[in-house]
Scaffold this motif. Structure first.
Motif, short mmCIF file in Angstrom:
data_model
loop_
_atom_site.label_atom_id
_atom_site.label_comp_id
_atom_site.label_asym_id
_atom_site.label_seq_id
_atom_site.Cartn_x
_atom_site.Cartn_y
_atom_site.Cartn_z
N LYS A 56 1.78 -4.76 -5.49
CA LYS A 56 0.40 -5.27 -5.62
C LYS A 56 -0.25 -4.51 -6.75
O LYS A 56 -0.21 -3.28 -6.79
CB LYS A 56 -0.38 -5.07 -4.33
CG LYS A 56 -1.88 -5.35 -4.48
CD LYS A 56 -2.61 -5.15 -3.18
CE LYS A 56 -4.11 -4.96 -3.42
NZ LYS A 56 -4.74 -6.01 -4.21
N ASP A 96 1.59 -9.21 -8.01
CA ASP A 96 0.36 -9.98 -8.07
C ASP A 96 -0.75 -9.15 -7.42
O ASP A 96 -0.55 -7.98 -7.09
CB ASP A 96 0.52 -11.34 -7.39
CG ASP A 96 1.00 -11.23 -5.94
OD1 ASP A 96 0.58 -10.28 -5.25
OD2 ASP A 96 1.81 -12.07 -5.51
N THR A 98 -2.64 -9.99 -4.55
CA THR A 98 -3.03 -10.51 -3.25
C THR A 98 -3.78 -9.44 -2.45
O THR A 98 -3.67 -8.25 -2.74
CB THR A 98 -1.78 -10.97 -2.47
OG1 THR A 98 -2.19 -11.68 -1.31
CG2 THR A 98 -0.92 -9.79 -2.06
N ASP A 102 -3.11 -9.27 3.54
CA ASP A 102 -2.07 -10.28 3.40
C ASP A 102 -0.78 -9.66 2.87
O ASP A 102 0.33 -10.05 3.27
CB ASP A 102 -2.53 -11.39 2.45
CG ASP A 102 -3.66 -12.22 3.05
OD1 ASP A 102 -3.81 -12.22 4.28
OD2 ASP A 102 -4.38 -12.87 2.27
N TYR A 103 -0.91 -8.70 1.97
CA TYR A 103 0.25 -8.04 1.38
C TYR A 103 1.04 -7.29 2.45
O TYR A 103 2.27 -7.38 2.52
CB TYR A 103 -0.26 -7.08 0.31
CG TYR A 103 0.78 -6.28 -0.46
CD1 TYR A 103 1.47 -6.85 -1.53
CD2 TYR A 103 1.04 -4.95 -0.16
CE1 TYR A 103 2.40 -6.12 -2.26
CE2 TYR A 103 1.95 -4.20 -0.88
CZ TYR A 103 2.63 -4.80 -1.94
OH TYR A 103 3.54 -4.06 -2.66
#
Length: 477
Positions: A56, A96, A98, A102-103
């Motif tokens: 992330k 990304d 996110t 959620d990650y």
């Protein structure tokens, strides 16, 4: 992730379906081990191993989290060749921005489904959940063996963030601190001299200027019309690590000798009273500040003339001048308009300024078929030549001892100026109970700041939730 692992099984299933369709009873499948041995690469043949890393990162300034792994691939393969190891690695990265919730869930679901990446970078506090769930490789023996000189260069205190039950579960990727930022122009408008503004960080360091003094200044700014009501002080707009140093500053403890976390009601009461007072008596922060809206950074950097004090991370410095201030002069504009210092001492608290360091760490999944290669890749990534450009670009503090006199690091003015913040730092606990503790504590913060509950009422609600969620795994003091 590595779909080539599964094609033999898929082929067998397809064959079984064909036989069944023909009305024939399929015989038990026998594995031809001789054929498998025959297909294995000879000792002098090169075997390519594909590793997958998940990162992330906020682009563009945090892209080094996965990009540095890619940059280290050649060094890994050179070492494998030099040691007559016939394996070579390739690397697939998934990077990304996110959301953290959620990650985290994504990795847990992937682990449960047998599809986890070889390497994941995340907040060190996730070790508490993931190591106990069996998702992570214990790398204590390899790190402590002396085999990897790169790991011996890591700042000693940062290893604390990777440990659970005396074992090491990750490699530090970056470090940071959470300072107080203040508007020089607004203090000047309030009547502070240039000398007084320049002296503020030193006064905070010595506890001559406290958290309560900061609130007094913010209240004066609101009363004088220097800032609007609710704009005297800002904190993050959602739950996160920062709120723990409020509790630490008030004298709270969270870890014990037992397999449980501590909730100090007196320290929490102090925090809740401060926040209730800030929102409803002093009116220096809006009661709806915890609305989850992170777009406030664009508003904050538009002129630095609307908010007096902000609690934020060191990495925001890079984000502000990279994403919002290029037309105004970038980092030079920041230095001209914004000052920084540790979070001030809290009256009646621990008697010293404070911050919190939240290192991200690289961790290896137990599903990795080649954890030794994943660890070698992490070693070759943990070098000043790769970590320093990332630190400078992202506003994160260095993780290596050798960066202390590395020209590329020391020439970065902001990093050099904020490195002493680590003298005041604290960490989140690596505990499987941290998430439940944090959510309950934050529930109280939301309740008092919004005005839904008084501080004393919030304590009762939080204690009840902690006892319901954690039972014997929380100690109420």
């Amino acid at each position: 992730m590595n779909h080539q692992r599964f094609w033999p099984l898929a082929l067998l299933i397809a064959l079984a379906l064909v036989v069944s369709a023909c009305g024939t009873t399929a015989a038990p499948v026998q594995v031809d081990t001789a054929a498998a041995d025959e297909a294995a690469p000879a000792a002098d043949e090169i075997m390519t191993v594909n590793l997958v890393a998940r990162c992330k990162a906020s682009p563009p300034y945090e892209n080094g989290r996965c990009d540095n792994l890619t940059a280290a691939v050649d060094a890994v393969n050179a070492e494998l060749e030099a040691s007559d190891d016939n394996r070579r690695i390739t690397l697939e990265t998934i990077q990304d921005d996110t959301g953290w919730g959620d990650y985290k869930t994504e990795f847990e679901l992937a682990s449960d489904a047998g599809e986890a990446p070889d390497i994941i970078v995340s907040g060190h506090e996730h070790i508490g959940d993931w190591a106990t769930a069996g998702y992570l490789v214990d790398i204590s023996e390899q790190v402590n063996s002396g085999e990897f000189a790169e790991f011996e260069d890591v700042i000693d205190s940062l290893w604390e963030s990777t440990m659970l039950n005396g074992k090491i579960w990750g490699i530090p990727q970056d470090a940071e601190a959470r300072p107080l930022y203040f508007s020089k122009s607004l203090l000047s408008e309030l009547g502070w001299s240039a000398e007084e503004i320049e002296a503020l960080p030193g006064r905070i360091e010595s506890c001559d200027y406290t958290w309560q003094d900061m609130f007094d200044t913010a209240e004066q700014a609101v009363a004088a019309g220097v800032v609007a009501e609710g704009e005297g002080w800002w904190h993050r707009p959602s739950n996160g690590p920062d709120f723990l140093y409020y509790y630490f500053a008030a004298g709270g403890e969270i870890e014990s000798d037992m397999d449980a976390l501590v909730f100090d009601t007196a320290a929490a009461q102090t925090v809740y009273e401060l926040l209730h007072n800030a929102a409803h008596e002093r009116k220096i922060i809006t009661p709806n500040k915890l609305d989850g809206d992170w777009d406030y950074h664009k508003e904050y950097t538009s002129s630095f003339t609307n908010v007096m004090f902000v609690f934020e991370g060191t990495w925001r410095w890079a984000s502000w001048h990279t994403n919002y201030l290029q037309d105004q002069g970038g980092e030079d504009y920041l230095f001209e308009n914004v000052g920084f210092a540790p979070i001030p001492c809290m009256e009646g608290g621990i008697g010293k300024p404070i911050t919190l360091t939240h290192p991200l760490v690289y961790m290896i999944s137990t599903q990795s078929e080649h954890p030794d290669l994943a660890l070698l890749l992490l070693a070759k990534t943990t070098v000043k030549e790769l970590n320093t450009p990332y630190a400078v670009e992202s506003g994160h503090l260095g993780i290596l001892k050798s960066q202390a006199d590395h020209d590329a690091y020391t020439s970065a003015e902001f990093l050099s100026a904020t490195l002493p913040l680590l003298d005041h730092t604290t960490f989140l606990p690596n505990s499987p109970y941290w998430s439940a503790w944090s959510e309950a504590y934050y529930l109280g913060i939301q309740a008092v700041e919004s005005g839904d509950l008084s501080p004393s009422e919030a304590i009762e609600v939080v204690v009840e939730q902690l006892q319901n969620e954690l039972g014997d795994n929380v100690i109420i003091e």
